[in-house]
Design a protein around this motif. Structure first.
Motif, PDB file in Angstrom:
ATOM      1  N   LYS A 175      35.817 -73.541  17.147  1.00  0.00           N
ATOM      2  CA  LYS A 175      34.976 -73.475  15.948  1.00  0.00           C
ATOM      3  C   LYS A 175      34.103 -72.226  15.977  1.00  0.00           C
ATOM      4  O   LYS A 175      33.912 -71.549  14.953  1.00  0.00           O
ATOM      5  CB  LYS A 175      34.110 -74.731  15.847  1.00  0.00           C
ATOM      6  N   ALA A 216      36.124 -69.300  14.807  1.00  0.00           N
ATOM      7  CA  ALA A 216      36.978 -69.527  13.633  1.00  0.00           C
ATOM      8  C   ALA A 216      36.945 -68.355  12.657  1.00  0.00           C
ATOM      9  O   ALA A 216      37.938 -68.085  11.974  1.00  0.00           O
ATOM     10  CB  ALA A 216      36.554 -70.815  12.922  1.00  0.00           C
ATOM     11  N   HIS A 217      35.834 -67.629  12.616  1.00  0.00           N
ATOM     12  CA  HIS A 217      35.712 -66.519  11.669  1.00  0.00           C
ATOM     13  C   HIS A 217      36.582 -65.328  12.034  1.00  0.00           C
ATOM     14  O   HIS A 217      36.760 -64.421  11.218  1.00  0.00           O
ATOM     15  CB  HIS A 217      34.246 -66.079  11.572  1.00  0.00           C
ATOM     16  N   GLU A 256      39.222 -77.365  14.358  1.00  0.00           N
ATOM     17  CA  GLU A 256      38.238 -76.531  15.042  1.00  0.00           C
ATOM     18  C   GLU A 256      37.632 -77.295  16.208  1.00  0.00           C
ATOM     19  O   GLU A 256      37.238 -78.455  16.064  1.00  0.00           O
ATOM     20  CB  GLU A 256      37.147 -76.102  14.056  1.00  0.00           C
ATOM     21  N   ALA A 292      35.158 -77.605  19.848  1.00  0.00           N
ATOM     22  CA  ALA A 292      33.918 -77.190  20.509  1.00  0.00           C
ATOM     23  C   ALA A 292      33.879 -77.764  21.918  1.00  0.00           C
ATOM     24  O   ALA A 292      34.608 -78.709  22.247  1.00  0.00           O
ATOM     25  CB  ALA A 292      32.704 -77.651  19.703  1.00  0.00           C
ATOM     26  N   ASP A 303      34.749 -81.453  23.290  1.00  0.00           N
ATOM     27  CA  ASP A 303      35.683 -82.180  22.422  1.00  0.00           C
ATOM     28  C   ASP A 303      36.915 -82.586  23.200  1.00  0.00           C
ATOM     29  O   ASP A 303      37.286 -81.972  24.218  1.00  0.00           O
ATOM     30  CB  ASP A 303      36.130 -81.307  21.246  1.00  0.00           C
TER      31      ASP A 303
END
Length: 255
Positions: A80, A83-84, A92, A94, A97
């Motif tokens: 995440k 992601a950009h 996404e 993190a 997770d």
């Protein structure tokens, strides 16, 4: 049944990995430096791609994705925080997770340092970790975006995995890493033996990746900042481990 793990050489010195569950047919590719060798590995085994896991945004780990997905449908997973600057993600992820792959839990670990947002993916049931350019065979990635302290924290996190864990890293740098490592710990018998084994493997054109964490703990200078011979050789007997690591990384950067 254990998962099938295939190491796929890409570009000049990159690796991708293919993970396959024979029972369900689930197949994941971890990082996509280029499409053709990965597609060939899938096709020759008759495996259908179902997922792609991306560790970080560098082009030599993602640039083959569009070509690999031509004519294929697969879920794309990545950080995440990244992601950009990653291709579009279906999931996404993190730090902390988990997600399911073929009925197994995959644990997401933030291992920032080489980049900010770099993740490692660990399957505890199978003792496999995909570490890309964080922990590498006899080395670690350059600290391009994060800090030395951040990289040391990431490596320390990976070092706590079970010693039998298979470490799937992203590059064939091991022979060069060995030439540096011996300057940091010239008396390490396990390291000397590993360097000999690496030379034999490379002479045969064999990959030195993946490796076992137990071997990295015994020979990789970037994991050994708390080791007395390393500290003595560097003249940093009383320094904090993060500072010892930083000195080792700085020396490697100019080696």
């Amino acid at each position: 049944m254990p998962l099938d793990l295939v190491t796929v050489p890409c570009l000049s010195d990159n690796y991708a990995f293919v993970l396959h569950d024979a029972e369900t047919g689930a197949t994941a590719v971890i990082d996509v430096p280029e499409a053709a060798p990965i597609a060939a590995a899938l096709d020759e085994r008759g495996w259908t791609l179902s997922e792609v896991w991306l560790t970080h945004h560098h082009a030599d780990h993602i640039q083959g994705l569009d070509a690999l997905l031509e004519g294929r449908t697969a879920r794309v997973l990545g950080a995440k925080a990244d992601a950009h600057r990653l291709p579009p993600l279906d999931l996404e992820l993190a730090d902390g997770d988990t997600f399911d792959f073929a009925g197994r839990e995959v644990h997401v670990m933030d291992v920032s340092g080489h980049t900010v947002g770099h993740i490692a993916l660990y399957l505890p049931e199978d003792r496999i970790a995909f570490t890309a350019d964080s922990l590498m065979a006899l080395g670690c990635g350059r600290v391009f975006e994060g800090t030395m302290a951040q990289m040391w924290e990431s490596l320390s996190k990976l070092a706590k995995l079970p010693p039998e864990t298979t470490i799937c890293s992203g590059h064939e740098y091991t022979e060069a890493n060995g030439r540096f490592a011996i300057t940091i710990e010239p008396g390490n018998a396990a390291l000397k033996s590993r360097i000999e084994a690496i030379a034999e493997a490379r002479a045969k054109g064999e990959p030195t990746v993946p490796s076992r964490l137990s071997l990295e703990l015994a020979t990789n200078p970037f994991l050994r900042a708390n080791d007395a011979p390393v500290r003595e050789n560097l003249g940093m007997v009383d320094a904090p481990a993060a500072e010892v690591f930083a000195e080792i990384r700085r020396r490697k950067d100019t080696f």
